[in-house]
Structure formats: structure tokens, C-alpha cells
Design an enzyme around this catalytic site. Structure first.
Site, PDB file in Angstrom:
ATOM      1  N   LYS A 163       0.703  -1.120  -0.003  1.00  0.00           N
ATOM      2  CA  LYS A 163       0.017   0.003  -0.149  1.00  0.00           C
ATOM      3  C   LYS A 163       0.845   1.181  -0.101  1.00  0.00           C
ATOM      4  CE  LYS A 163      -2.379   1.549   3.773  1.00  0.00           C
ATOM      5  NZ  LYS A 163      -2.298   3.098   3.846  1.00  0.00           N
ATOM      6  N   ASP A 180      -3.466   4.262  -2.096  1.00  0.00           N
ATOM      7  CA  ASP A 180      -4.508   4.870  -0.724  1.00  0.00           C
ATOM      8  C   ASP A 180      -4.387   6.267  -0.792  1.00  0.00           C
ATOM      9  OD1 ASP A 180      -5.820   4.956   1.414  1.00  0.00           O
ATOM     10  OD2 ASP A 180      -4.309   4.596   2.806  1.00  0.00           O
ATOM     11  N   LYS A 221      -7.470   8.309  -0.985  1.00  0.00           N
ATOM     12  CA  LYS A 221      -8.718   8.844  -0.631  1.00  0.00           C
ATOM     13  C   LYS A 221      -9.116  10.075  -1.221  1.00  0.00           C
ATOM     14  CE  LYS A 221      -7.631   6.816   3.987  1.00  0.00           C
ATOM     15  NZ  LYS A 221      -6.142   6.592   4.031  1.00  0.00           N
ATOM     16  N   ASP A 280     -13.785  15.093  -3.939  1.00  0.00           N
ATOM     17  CA  ASP A 280     -13.798  16.443  -4.275  1.00  0.00           C
ATOM     18  C   ASP A 280     -15.248  16.288  -5.310  1.00  0.00           C
ATOM     19  OD1 ASP A 280     -13.134  19.104  -5.426  1.00  0.00           O
ATOM     20  OD2 ASP A 280     -11.103  18.637  -5.255  1.00  0.00           O
ATOM     21  N   THR A 304     -11.604   6.061  10.969  1.00  0.00           N
ATOM     22  CA  THR A 304     -11.816   5.649  12.482  1.00  0.00           C
ATOM     23  C   THR A 304     -11.389   6.448  13.412  1.00  0.00           C
ATOM     24  OG1 THR A 304      -9.726   4.344  11.771  1.00  0.00           O
ATOM     25  CG2 THR A 304     -11.519   3.050  11.947  1.00  0.00           C
ATOM     26  N   ARG A 323       3.102  -1.156  10.574  1.00  0.00           N
ATOM     27  CA  ARG A 323       4.440  -1.418  11.452  1.00  0.00           C
ATOM     28  C   ARG A 323       4.549  -2.789  11.999  1.00  0.00           C
ATOM     29  NH1 ARG A 323       1.796   3.695  14.472  1.00  0.00           N
ATOM     30  NH2 ARG A 323      -0.041   2.604  13.669  1.00  0.00           N
TER      31      ARG A 323
HETATM   32  O1  C5P Z   1       1.029   0.360  10.984  1.00  0.00           O
HETATM   33  P1  C5P Z   1      -0.311   0.132  11.052  1.00  0.00           P
HETATM   34  O2  C5P Z   1      -0.339  -1.457  10.986  1.00  0.00           O
HETATM   35  O3  C5P Z   1      -1.032   0.545  12.079  1.00  0.00           O
HETATM   36  O4  C5P Z   1      -0.857   0.843   9.474  1.00  0.00           O
HETATM   37  C1  C5P Z   1      -2.220   0.656   8.980  1.00  0.00           C
HETATM   38  C2  C5P Z   1      -2.159   1.519   7.613  1.00  0.00           C
HETATM   39  O5  C5P Z   1      -3.518   1.593   7.570  1.00  0.00           O
HETATM   40  C3  C5P Z   1      -1.631   2.970   7.568  1.00  0.00           C
HETATM   41  O6  C5P Z   1      -1.152   2.991   6.439  1.00  0.00           O
HETATM   42  C4  C5P Z   1      -3.038   3.781   8.218  1.00  0.00           C
HETATM   43  O7  C5P Z   1      -2.975   5.149   7.584  1.00  0.00           O
HETATM   44  C5  C5P Z   1      -4.053   2.667   7.467  1.00  0.00           C
HETATM   45  N1  C5P Z   1      -5.579   2.899   7.762  1.00  0.00           N
HETATM   46  C6  C5P Z   1      -5.888   2.755   9.118  1.00  0.00           C
HETATM   47  N2  C5P Z   1      -6.998   2.780   9.779  1.00  0.00           N
HETATM   48  C7  C5P Z   1      -7.998   3.150   8.913  1.00  0.00           C
HETATM   49  C8  C5P Z   1      -7.761   3.558   7.455  1.00  0.00           C
HETATM   50  C9  C5P Z   1      -6.359   3.299   6.937  1.00  0.00           C
HETATM   51  O8  C5P Z   1      -4.849   2.295   9.931  1.00  0.00           O
HETATM   52  N3  C5P Z   1      -9.257   3.153   9.260  1.00  0.00           N
END
Ligand code: C5P
Length: 233
Positions: free
Chosen positions: A32, A59, A61, A64, A119, A212
Site C-alpha cells: 500500500k 491509498d 482517498k 472532491d 476510524t 508497523r
Molecule cells: O502500521 P499500521 O498497521 O497501523 O498501518 C495501518 C495502515 O492502514 C496505515 O497506513 C493507516 O494509515 C491505514 N489505515 C488505518 N485505519 C483506517 C484507514 C487506514 O490504519 N481506518
């Protein structure tokens, strides 16, 4: 497309993402690319990662007026990504326009999914900041998901906790792409409600997005393989 683990490559430069991807010598993970990396490096980063053989979820998003989103999508379609997304809050008409822009003259197109309510927005922020009152945030999420389906989109981004309900209401073909996944006992970081890859698999997520827990792991390849094993089986 089958179940898969998507690695969120939330790196600040091309150099950092390439040295991360270079660790994978045997497999080509689905990745992603988010706003940070795209705005820092531009479309070239997408072309290069594609050239290396990875599937890509771009991603960005988009949100507009329909005409602007349509035109932007017709630029993105030539980047040949596998999945991209818009905000469902832009309305059904905007999502329809996005789909039109994304469709190539030969009728093919990347998958298009919608972000429902972020979220990071809770019930209070929805009521006070957005003035959406008299309804539960989970009903708003489901309504936005229904709008995405009505517009012809392929699925939504949601919490793995919502994936089962989304499939129940909108069908198993309607894709659920779910961030907020952590290995049992692992660091949660800033994610509030998390699920393990195995649980997400059982509940019916189609794709899990993990950042992460893989990118910051001492051995990212081992962490990716573990996620694949636990999610896909
Ligand atoms: O590092 P981590 O596993 O938390 O990364 C989750 C990824 O998913 C990040 O790129 C974050 O921006 C994205 N994301 C999220 N929750 C959402 C939408 C996108 O964690 N509701």
C-alpha cells in the site's frame, strides 16, 4: 482476487521503501502506497514499485466534486495500480464519477473501494463537528458502505470487526480491506480496536493491511510470512 496481506509502506522516501522491499528476495508482497510517499516522490514511485513486480493499493482517498475526481481517476488509471480508493462521504454521484474516470477504454480498471467514516472520527466528533446527529456511527458506516455498493464500487476499507457484518448485508463478493491488525501480544501503537490476522481471516476480511507490525519488525520478512500463514492459512 483471493485473500492477501497488504503491507502499508508508510515510508517518507523512495530510498527507504526500496531498502525495505529489497529485503524480500523470494516473494513480491502486495503493498500500500499512501499520501506521504506519493506526495514526496510522485507517480514515479508507483511505476518503479510496479516494475519491481509488486501489486499496489494506491491509498489516496480522493474526495472532491465529481468532475474533478473523474479527471484525477483517469490519470491514476494509467499508473496501472491494482486497488485505489475514494471517500464515500463525497456522495454516490462522486463515486460513480470516480468509477467512470478509472475505467480504461478497453473496459478494464483497477479495483475501487471506499473509505466510510474514518476510524479517527468518533461518535462525538461526528455529532459536533460534522453535525450528523440522531444516528449511531456504525449505522453511518453501513449506510456509506451501501452507497459504495450502489455506485458500483468493489468494496470498502473497514475495521476487521465490521467485515463480517458488511459481508452479511452486502454480499461476500463486496470486498473488505481491513487495517487495524496486530499479532497477538504485539505492540498496538495508535490503533484502538485491533484483531489478529487469524481472527481477521476467520471473520472474512478479504485483505488485511499491516504496516508497523511488519515494517518495524526485527525481521520484516519473517513477520510478513507469519501474517500470510496466519491470515491466508
Ligand atoms: O502500521 P499500521 O498497521 O497501523 O498501518 C495501518 C495502515 O492502514 C496505515 O497506513 C493507516 O494509515 C491505514 N489505515 C488505518 N485505519 C483506517 C484507514 C487506514 O490504519 N481506518
Amino acid at each position: 482476487m483471493g485473500k492477501d496481506v497488504i503491507i502499508a509502506c508508510d515510508f517518507s522516501s523512495a530510498e527507504k521503501v526500496y531498502s525495505f522491499l529489497d529485503l524480500f528476495t523470494e516473494e513480491k508482497p502486495f503493498v500500500k502506497i499512501g499520501m506521504e510517499l506519493f506526495y514526496a516522490e510522485g507517480p514515479a514511485i508507483v511505476r518503479e514499485i510496479k516494475k519491481r513486480g509488486h501489486r499496489i493499493f494506491l491509498d489516496l482517498k480522493l474526495h472532491d466534486i465529481p468532475n474533478t475526481v473523474k479527471k484525477a481517476m483517469s490519470v491514476l488509471r494509467d499508473l496501472d495500480v491494482d486497488i485505489t480508493n475514494v471517500h464515500a462521504g463525497g456522495t454516490v454521484r462522486m463515486m460513480e464519477a470516480a468509477l467512470e474516470g478509472l475505467t480504461r477504454p478497453d473496459g478494464t480498471r483497477p479495483l475501487l473501494i471506499a473509505v466510510t467514516m474514518l476510524t479517527s472520527t468518533d461518535q462525538e466528533a461526528m455529532e459536533e463537528d460534522l453535525l450528523i446527529r440522531g444516528t449511531d456511527i456504525s449505522d453511518v458506516v453501513m449506510h456509506y458502505a451501501e452507497n459504495a455498493k450502489k455506485a458500483g464500487l468493489d468494496g470498502i476499507v473497514c475495521s476487521p470487526l465490521e467485515a463480517g457484518k458488511v459481508h452479511e448485508k452486502l454480499g461476500t463478493d463486496f470486498l473488505t480491506v481491513t487495517p487495524g491488525v496486530r499479532f497477538p501480544g504485539g505492540e498496538v501503537g495508535d490503533q484502538k480496536r485491533v484483531m489478529s490476522p487469524e481472527e481477521a481471516g476467520k471473520i472474512g476480511s478479504d485483505y488485511i493491511v499491516m504496516g508497523r507490525p511488519i515494517t518495524a519488525a526485527p525481521d520484516p520478512v519473517a513477520a510478513y510470512r507469519r501474517a500470510m500463514r496466519e491470515f491466508v492459512g
